[in-house]
Motif scaffolding. Structure first.
Motif, PDB file in Angstrom:
ATOM      1  N   ALA A  67       0.757  -1.386   0.096  1.00 61.51           N
ATOM      2  CA  ALA A  67       0.159   0.523  -0.009  1.00 61.51           C
ATOM      3  C   ALA A  67       0.513   1.410   0.058  1.00 61.51           C
ATOM      4  N   ARG A  68       2.009   0.980   0.229  1.00 59.14           N
ATOM      5  CA  ARG A  68       3.230   2.124  -0.157  1.00 59.14           C
ATOM      6  C   ARG A  68       3.023   2.584  -1.490  1.00 59.14           C
ATOM      7  N   ARG A  69       3.112   1.920  -2.099  1.00 59.86           N
ATOM      8  CA  ARG A  69       3.590   1.789  -3.274  1.00 59.86           C
ATOM      9  C   ARG A  69       2.491   2.039  -4.477  1.00 59.86           C
ATOM     10  N   ASP A  70       0.977   0.836  -3.848  1.00 54.13           N
ATOM     11  CA  ASP A  70       0.059   1.615  -5.233  1.00 54.13           C
ATOM     12  C   ASP A  70      -1.442   1.620  -4.359  1.00 54.13           C
ATOM     13  N   SER A  71      -1.601   2.540  -4.903  1.00 55.18           N
ATOM     14  CA  SER A  71      -3.019   2.913  -3.912  1.00 55.18           C
ATOM     15  C   SER A  71      -4.067   1.364  -4.263  1.00 55.18           C
ATOM     16  N   HIS A  72      -4.728   0.526  -2.941  1.00 55.43           N
ATOM     17  CA  HIS A  72      -5.294   0.210  -2.400  1.00 55.43           C
ATOM     18  C   HIS A  72      -6.887   0.409  -2.632  1.00 55.43           C
ATOM     19  N   ALA A  73      -6.957   1.128  -1.649  1.00 53.09           N
ATOM     20  CA  ALA A  73      -8.729   1.228  -1.146  1.00 53.09           C
ATOM     21  C   ALA A  73      -8.214   3.000  -0.206  1.00 53.09           C
ATOM     22  N   MET A  74      -9.295   3.838   0.048  1.00 48.62           N
ATOM     23  CA  MET A  74      -9.267   5.133   1.332  1.00 48.62           C
ATOM     24  C   MET A  74     -10.137   4.502   2.153  1.00 48.62           C
ATOM     25  N   PHE A  75     -10.325   4.789   3.540  1.00 50.93           N
ATOM     26  CA  PHE A  75     -11.205   4.481   3.899  1.00 50.93           C
ATOM     27  C   PHE A  75     -11.305   5.741   4.731  1.00 50.93           C
TER      28      PHE A  75
END
Length: 134
Positions: A67-75
């Protein structure tokens, strides 16, 4: 029973991630916490479950992304007022998070900032004026 949501996140360093989420306002639920996981409750209906990578792998065969490199989700997590947005982000940064990985947004009736946890997951801390919905 009312609906609940539990966000399950793999954590590289369980202790550091636990400290971060406590700083955001989570309360550790000892009943579902141990050496490989920490359960944190933000309300009666909102929970975050942190799991070591080994424990997380017990629930999925998919690789754990970065998740430091790619956006997975935003909460998004709501707070009671504008000042609480800034205070929550400050506490999270002091507990090992990174403040403002995305620009703040101030629309007058809504104000938000972001905080990144030690594993790179981004949380939007948001206040919305309840009178604006009337």
């Amino acid at each position: 029973m009312s609906k609940m949501i539990f966000v399950n996140l793999p954590a590289r360093d369980l202790a550091a991630s636990t400290a971060f989420y406590v700083a955001l306002g989570g309360t550790v639920n000892a009943q579902f916490s141990g050496e490989t996981s920490t359960s944190l409750m933000f309300s009666d209906a909102i929970g975050v479950m942190l799991l070591t990578h080994d424990h997380y792998r017990e629930f999925t065969k998919r690789p754990i992304g970065d998740a430091r490199r790619d956006s997975h989700a935003m909460f998004a997590l709501t707070v009671v007022d504008r000042e609480a947005v800034d205070a929550t982000v400050s506490r999270g940064a002091a507990a090992g998070g990174r403040a403002d990985p995305n620009p703040a947004q101030d629309l007058g009736f809504m104000y938000n900032r972001h905080i990144e946890d030690p594993d790179g997951y981004v949380w939007e801390i948001v206040w919305m004026n309840p009178a604006a919905n009337a």
